[in-house]
Design an enzyme around this catalytic site. Structure first.
Site, PDB file in Angstrom:
ATOM      1  CG  HIS A   2      -7.409  -9.314  -4.823  1.00 46.44           C
ATOM      2  ND1 HIS A   2      -7.746  -8.408  -5.808  1.00 46.44           N
ATOM      3  CD2 HIS A   2      -6.084  -9.568  -5.003  1.00 46.44           C
ATOM      4  CE1 HIS A   2      -6.674  -8.138  -6.549  1.00 46.44           C
ATOM      5  NE2 HIS A   2      -5.661  -8.830  -6.079  1.00 46.44           N
ATOM      6  N   GLY A   3     -11.190  -8.111  -5.288  1.00 45.95           N
ATOM      7  CA  GLY A   3     -12.075  -8.174  -6.454  1.00 45.95           C
ATOM      8  C   GLY A   3     -11.479  -7.452  -7.653  1.00 45.95           C
ATOM      9  CB  ALA A   4      -8.686  -5.335  -7.937  1.00 47.55           C
ATOM     10  CG  HIS A   5      -5.383  -5.732  -9.605  1.00 48.43           C
ATOM     11  ND1 HIS A   5      -4.551  -5.705  -8.512  1.00 48.43           N
ATOM     12  CD2 HIS A   5      -5.885  -4.475  -9.701  1.00 48.43           C
ATOM     13  CE1 HIS A   5      -4.554  -4.495  -7.964  1.00 48.43           C
ATOM     14  NE2 HIS A   5      -5.367  -3.731  -8.676  1.00 48.43           N
ATOM     15  CE1 TYR A   9      -4.053 -12.692 -10.070  1.00 46.73           C
ATOM     16  CE2 TYR A   9      -4.350 -10.419  -9.371  1.00 46.73           C
ATOM     17  CZ  TYR A   9      -3.526 -11.434  -9.820  1.00 46.73           C
ATOM     18  OH  TYR A   9      -2.198 -11.203 -10.057  1.00 46.73           O
ATOM     19  N   PRO A  49      -1.957  -3.644  -0.645  1.00 48.85           N
ATOM     20  CG  PRO A  49      -3.709  -4.732  -1.743  1.00 48.85           C
ATOM     21  CD  PRO A  49      -3.310  -3.416  -1.158  1.00 48.85           C
ATOM     22  CG  MET A  50       2.409  -4.077  -2.806  1.00 50.03           C
ATOM     23  SD  MET A  50       3.709  -2.856  -2.613  1.00 50.03           S
ATOM     24  CE  MET A  50       3.537  -2.425  -0.882  1.00 50.03           C
ATOM     25  CB  THR A  51       1.933 -10.759  -4.223  1.00 51.29           C
ATOM     26  OG1 THR A  51       0.515 -10.846  -4.209  1.00 51.29           O
ATOM     27  CG2 THR A  51       2.526 -12.158  -4.307  1.00 51.29           C
TER      28      THR A  51
HETATM   29  C1  LIG Z   1       5.121  -6.255  -5.849  1.00 53.38           C
HETATM   30  C2  LIG Z   1       3.662  -5.920  -5.927  1.00 53.38           C
HETATM   31  C3  LIG Z   1       2.739  -6.859  -5.537  1.00 53.38           C
HETATM   32  C4  LIG Z   1       1.357  -6.565  -5.582  1.00 53.38           C
HETATM   33  N1  LIG Z   1       0.454  -7.481  -5.106  1.00 53.38           N
HETATM   34  C5  LIG Z   1      -0.849  -7.142  -5.009  1.00 53.38           C
HETATM   35  C6  LIG Z   1      -1.771  -7.990  -4.336  1.00 53.38           C
HETATM   36  O1  LIG Z   1      -1.438  -9.054  -3.785  1.00 53.38           O
HETATM   37  N2  LIG Z   1      -3.069  -7.599  -4.288  1.00 53.38           N
HETATM   38  C7  LIG Z   1      -3.501  -6.427  -4.863  1.00 53.38           C
HETATM   39  O2  LIG Z   1      -4.692  -6.116  -4.807  1.00 53.38           O
HETATM   40  N3  LIG Z   1      -2.631  -5.600  -5.479  1.00 53.38           N
HETATM   41  C8  LIG Z   1      -1.325  -5.907  -5.535  1.00 53.38           C
HETATM   42  N4  LIG Z   1      -0.434  -5.022  -6.085  1.00 53.38           N
HETATM   43  C9  LIG Z   1      -0.910  -3.685  -6.517  1.00 53.38           C
HETATM   44  C10 LIG Z   1      -0.723  -2.676  -5.383  1.00 53.38           C
HETATM   45  O3  LIG Z   1      -1.587  -2.959  -4.302  1.00 53.38           O
HETATM   46  C11 LIG Z   1      -1.010  -1.240  -5.843  1.00 53.38           C
HETATM   47  O4  LIG Z   1      -2.348  -1.128  -6.224  1.00 53.38           O
HETATM   48  C12 LIG Z   1      -0.114  -0.825  -6.990  1.00 53.38           C
HETATM   49  O5  LIG Z   1       1.237  -1.167  -6.746  1.00 53.38           O
HETATM   50  C13 LIG Z   1      -0.218   0.681  -7.230  1.00 53.38           C
HETATM   51  O6  LIG Z   1       0.179   1.393  -6.086  1.00 53.38           O
HETATM   52  P1  LIG Z   1       1.644   2.090  -6.027  1.00 53.38           P
HETATM   53  O7  LIG Z   1       1.733   2.898  -7.279  1.00 53.38           O
HETATM   54  O8  LIG Z   1       1.582   2.931  -4.790  1.00 53.38           O
HETATM   55  O9  LIG Z   1       2.661   1.017  -5.995  1.00 53.38           O
HETATM   56  C14 LIG Z   1       0.932  -5.307  -6.067  1.00 53.38           C
HETATM   57  C15 LIG Z   1       1.885  -4.372  -6.482  1.00 53.38           C
HETATM   58  C16 LIG Z   1       3.227  -4.661  -6.404  1.00 53.38           C
HETATM   59  C17 LIG Z   1       4.228  -3.613  -6.822  1.00 53.38           C
END
Ligand SMILES: Cc1cc2nc3c(=O)[nH]c(=O)nc-3n(C[C@H](O)[C@H](O)[C@H](O)COP(=O)(O)O)c2cc1C
Length: 375
Positions: free
Chosen positions: A179-182, A184, A34-36
């Site tokens: 989304h229970g991570a990071h 939030y 997931p990526m915002t």
């Molecule tokens: C631009 C961006 C937006 C992200 N948004 C979310 C999000 O909305 N929800 C989430 O759980 N993680 C989010 N993440 C984390 C990613 O899901 C992922 O866990 C993290 O980028 C590590 O994976 P990677 O090394 O393959 O990029 C985001 C990461 C990036 C780079």
């Protein structure tokens, strides 16, 4: 430069195996993390968002986890460019995204999100909503920065997650991810640093997981029994990379067991580097421990395919720690079931088809400039 045929075909063979998530057959082991992206004005995912996801499904991503999308609670988010998972126009936009991904041969789940105390200055239409959280404390420790949730707030947010999950099933998604991570909202309850409640939702790890478990149970109740519910969690927080929910497997079990009992079908264990052991005395990463403790299908994530080392690993230039072999070994040992790819897939829509199709020399290295466009 030639690609090592054995590494290439081994990757294709292992990553191409289908996997079951509560009755949903995902065609291969590659998930989009997931990526915002903030390309949804008014919270409505439009044509560009639709083709962004469909392009990746068409190019071999088995499971798309969408960017975080706000549940229907005024305090759930702060940006009017983040897609919302409530409202007629917003859900109509999402329905088209799901349809396009299915037409391209993929599966898709929305990531349901409430940011809690991360909320700062909000944009319209919810500009005046307060930041809410377990105790009004921000992840950085700032106290009194928002509202400690009342019984009514808790019920409203639980209801908002359940409604969003029901909507996901109704409009054609294949499951949901919570989304229970990071750092939030749900994680703010899980973590003692932000949860100082003295009622049933605060105290020891089991009490701190109560809110998330109630959300899982309400979601489970709102959808069909075979509609997959994935729970994403992490030790790290956006504003506290070294924070930890659990120092030992026993502490982790105390958090995961109630979630599993409440109805989670699969876990998504978010780490920043998938190859790092989570606890001393074992090589298992967080996803590995999660699967071992819960027995549920588990997704790993963290710096897969991010740098030149990964590409060189395919090219037979040695065996860097971050090469694909470490990942494939772990998959083969069934330590986890799927691998989520974030930035590498944001950069290169064809990442999955290149990896599955032995086209490793064509992989494009990640460049943060890719964040500016949606392609
Ligand atoms: C631009 C961006 C937006 C992200 N948004 C979310 C999000 O909305 N929800 C989430 O759980 N993680 C989010 N993440 C984390 C990613 O899901 C992922 O866990 C993290 O980028 C590590 O994976 P990677 O090394 O393959 O990029 C985001 C990461 C990036 C780079």
């Amino acid at each position: 430069m030639t690609v090592t045929a054995s590494a290439a075909s081994r990757a294709a063979e292992i990553l191409s195996r289908p996997v079951e998530l509560n009755g949903l057959t995902v065609p291969n082991r590659i998930a989009m993390a997931p990526m915002t992206r903030m390309f949804s004005p008014g919270g409505v995912p439009g044509e560009d968002v639709r083709s962004y996801y469909a392009r990746r499904a068409a190019a071999g991503v088995g499971l798309i986890v969408t960017e975080g999308t706000y549940v229907g609670h005024d305090s759930a988010g702060q940006s009017d460019r983040v897609p919302r998972f409530h409202g007629e126009e917003q859900l109509a936009g999402w329905a088209k995204v799901a349809e396009a991904v299915h037409e391209a041969g993929g599966t898709i789940v929305p990531q349901l999100w409430h940011i809690g105390m991360v909320r700062k200055q909000g944009e319209p239409p919810f500009a005046d909503a307060p930041a809410v959280g377990p105790s009004g404390i921000r992840v950085d420790g700032t106290e009194g920065a928002g509202k400690a949730m009342t019984r009514r707030d808790l019920d409203d947010v639980i209801g908002a997650f359940a409604e969003a999950a029901a909507a996901a099933e109704r409009i054609g998604f294949d499951g949901v991810e919570l989304h229970g991570a990071h750092g939030y909202l749900l994680d703010q309850f899980l973590w003692a640093g932000t949860n100082r409640r003295t009622d049933a939702y605060g105290g020891d790890a089991v009490a701190r997981v109560t809110f998330a478990a109630e959300i899982v149970a309400a979601v489970r109740e709102a959808v069909s029994p075979d509609f997959p519910v994935i729970f994403r969690y992490s030790q790290w927080k956006q504003e506290a990379y070294d924070a930890r929910l659990a120092e030992t497997p026993e502490e982790l079990d105390a958090i995961l067991a109630p979630l599993t009992a409440a109805g989670v079908d699969a876990f998504h264990a978010s780490t920043r580097r998938y190859w790092l052991p989570e606890f001393e005395g074992s090589d298992l990463n967080l996803a590995g421990w999660t699967k071992k403790l819960t027995g549920k299908p588990t997704i790993t994530v963290g710096s897969v395919g991010l740098d030149g080392d990964f590409i060189r690993g395919f090219m037979g230039e040695g065996a860097p720690v971050r090469g694909i072999d470490n990942l494939l070994d772990r998959l083969e040992r069934d330590e986890f079931d799927m691998v989520a790819v974030g930035r590498a897939l944001l950069q290169d829509p064809e990442w999955a088809s290149k990896v599955l199709g032995d086209r490793f020399t064509e992989l494009t290295p990640y460049d943060a400039a890719a964040l500016k466009t949606l392609h």
